[in-house]
Design a protein around this motif. Structure first.
Motif, short mmCIF file in Angstrom:
data_model
loop_
_atom_site.label_atom_id
_atom_site.label_comp_id
_atom_site.label_asym_id
_atom_site.label_seq_id
_atom_site.Cartn_x
_atom_site.Cartn_y
_atom_site.Cartn_z
N LEU A 1 2.79 8.18 -6.46
CA LEU A 1 1.54 7.53 -6.85
C LEU A 1 1.79 6.51 -7.94
O LEU A 1 2.67 6.68 -8.78
N ALA A 2 0.98 5.45 -7.94
CA ALA A 2 1.03 4.45 -9.01
C ALA A 2 -0.32 3.76 -9.07
O ALA A 2 -0.87 3.37 -8.05
N ALA A 3 -0.87 3.60 -10.28
CA ALA A 3 -2.18 2.98 -10.44
C ALA A 3 -2.14 1.96 -11.58
O ALA A 3 -1.79 2.30 -12.71
N ASP A 4 -2.49 0.72 -11.25
CA ASP A 4 -2.54 -0.36 -12.24
C ASP A 4 -1.28 -0.41 -13.09
O ASP A 4 -1.35 -0.48 -14.33
N VAL A 5 -0.14 -0.38 -12.43
CA VAL A 5 1.12 -0.31 -13.17
C VAL A 5 1.77 -1.67 -13.39
O VAL A 5 2.72 -1.79 -14.15
N VAL A 6 1.28 -2.71 -12.72
CA VAL A 6 1.90 -4.03 -12.85
C VAL A 6 0.87 -5.03 -13.35
O VAL A 6 -0.24 -5.10 -12.84
N TYR A 7 1.25 -5.79 -14.36
CA TYR A 7 0.31 -6.75 -14.93
C TYR A 7 0.99 -8.02 -15.43
O TYR A 7 0.37 -8.86 -16.03
N ASP A 8 2.30 -8.15 -15.21
CA ASP A 8 2.96 -9.44 -15.40
C ASP A 8 4.15 -9.52 -14.45
O ASP A 8 4.55 -8.52 -13.84
N ARG A 9 4.71 -10.70 -14.30
CA ARG A 9 5.74 -10.93 -13.28
C ARG A 9 6.99 -10.09 -13.52
O ARG A 9 7.58 -9.54 -12.59
N ASP A 10 7.41 -9.98 -14.77
CA ASP A 10 8.64 -9.27 -15.06
C ASP A 10 8.52 -7.78 -14.75
O ASP A 10 9.41 -7.19 -14.12
N ILE A 11 7.41 -7.18 -15.17
CA ILE A 11 7.20 -5.77 -14.88
C ILE A 11 7.05 -5.56 -13.37
O ILE A 11 7.58 -4.59 -12.81
N THR A 12 6.35 -6.46 -12.70
CA THR A 12 6.19 -6.36 -11.25
C THR A 12 7.55 -6.40 -10.55
O THR A 12 7.83 -5.61 -9.64
N LYS A 13 8.39 -7.32 -10.99
CA LYS A 13 9.73 -7.44 -10.41
C LYS A 13 10.50 -6.13 -10.52
O LYS A 13 11.11 -5.65 -9.55
N HIS A 14 10.48 -5.53 -11.69
CA HIS A 14 11.25 -4.30 -11.91
C HIS A 14 10.56 -3.08 -11.30
O HIS A 14 11.24 -2.12 -10.90
N PHE A 15 9.24 -3.12 -11.18
CA PHE A 15 8.55 -2.05 -10.47
C PHE A 15 8.99 -2.02 -9.02
O PHE A 15 9.29 -0.93 -8.47
N PHE A 16 9.04 -3.16 -8.37
CA PHE A 16 9.45 -3.18 -6.96
C PHE A 16 10.93 -2.84 -6.80
O PHE A 16 11.32 -2.26 -5.79
N LYS A 17 11.74 -3.18 -7.78
CA LYS A 17 13.14 -2.75 -7.75
C LYS A 17 13.20 -1.22 -7.75
O LYS A 17 13.95 -0.62 -6.95
N THR A 18 12.42 -0.59 -8.62
CA THR A 18 12.37 0.87 -8.68
C THR A 18 11.80 1.45 -7.40
O THR A 18 12.31 2.44 -6.86
#
Length: 277
Positions: free
Chosen positions: A175-192
């Motif tokens: 599960l993940a909720a509202d975990v991405v809010y800028d490009r850098d975090i989004t990039k590393h979230f999808f890596k994970t």
């Protein structure tokens, strides 16, 4: 450092010490003091929880925080995802659940009321992990049949501990909720996320709000959400591992509402499945 405030202030009249939510422009507003509140969120009648109720989740949280500590706040995406689980309890009932960037723990605790085991993860920054642990303790009576644990997990890690590898491997629902809010975090979230999906089979549910802002020419834009969609598109039909395929689909958000919050049209829900081929 900028101070950001959850939109849930509009629903629960939480105190505000700042303005603006997840914009790329920081203000000069800064605060070293973070104020905590304790709120009980009632759950409307839900057959999936069993027993007569009434049911509720009590959480300690902040009304505002600096940008790097937004996990201390409550966000509408967590309520949407919690509602989704309550509307379809079979998704987590008796299963092992992993939540990424669990924040205050609303969705993780909701899952824990039905699941066999829940691992709530987040970054070890400020009071985030400690708060997550305290909120688990506050609601342990509602999670009597669940093995609950809190673990550190950072999207920027390139390697995981052996313990985390085991947790990811054993988990069935992520599960993940509202975990991405800028490009850098989004990039590393999808890596994970891609790495998690290699431990197929896995099913992932992500709730995210499309947050818009006004561009220089006055038009509405949502660059962070658009970047999130780009990454979802790249993930769909991909093969993060030779014998693993991924499928992405959007879920309907017109399911029953158990928590009292504003379910705005900008709230979206996504299902990602990885399977062995």
């Amino acid at each position: 450092m900028a101070v950001v405030c959850s939109e849930l202030q509009e629903d629960y009249f939480l105190a505000s010490i700042g303005s603006g939510v997840f914009t790329d422009t920081e203000t000069d507003t800064a605060s070293e003091d973070i104020g905590y509140a304790e709120t009980t969120f009632d759950i409307a009648s839900c057959t999936g929880l069993g027993g007569p109720g009434p049911w509720a989740i009590t959480l300690e949280h902040c009304a505002s925080s600096t940008r790097d500590l937004v996990g201390l706040q409550l966000w509408r995406g967590a309520f949407l995802l919690a509602d989704f689980l309550l509307s379809q309890p079979s998704l987590v009932s008796g299963r092992k659940v992993l939540e990424l960037a669990a924040g205050t723990g609303l969705t993780a605790v909701t899952a824990g009321m039905m699941a066999d085991a829940v691992t709530a993860t987040d970054v070890d920054r400020g009071d985030i992990l400690a708060l997550l642990g305290r909120n688990g303790d506050r609601n342990k009576g509602s999670m009597a049949s669940c093995k609950w644990q809190v673990k550190e997990m950072d999207f920027f890690w390139d390697t995981w501990t052996e313990d985390m590898e085991t947790i990811v491997c054993d988990s069935q629902v992520v599960l993940a909720a509202d975990v991405v809010y800028d490009r850098d975090i989004t990039k590393h979230f999808f890596k994970t996320l891609r790495k998690i999906l290699t431990y197929a089979p896995k099913v992932v549910f992500i709730a995210i709000e499309k947050r818009q802002r006004t561009s220089c020419d006055g038009a509405l834009e949502a660059p962070n959400f658009e970047y999130f969609l780009e990454n979802l598109s790249l993930l769909h039909s991909s093969k993060p591992k030779e014998n693993v395929t991924v499928k992405v689909s959007e879920e309907d958000t017109k399911f029953s509402k158990y928590f009292n919050y504003t379910r705005v049209e900008e709230l979206t829900l996504w299902k990602i499945e990885s399977d062995l081929t």
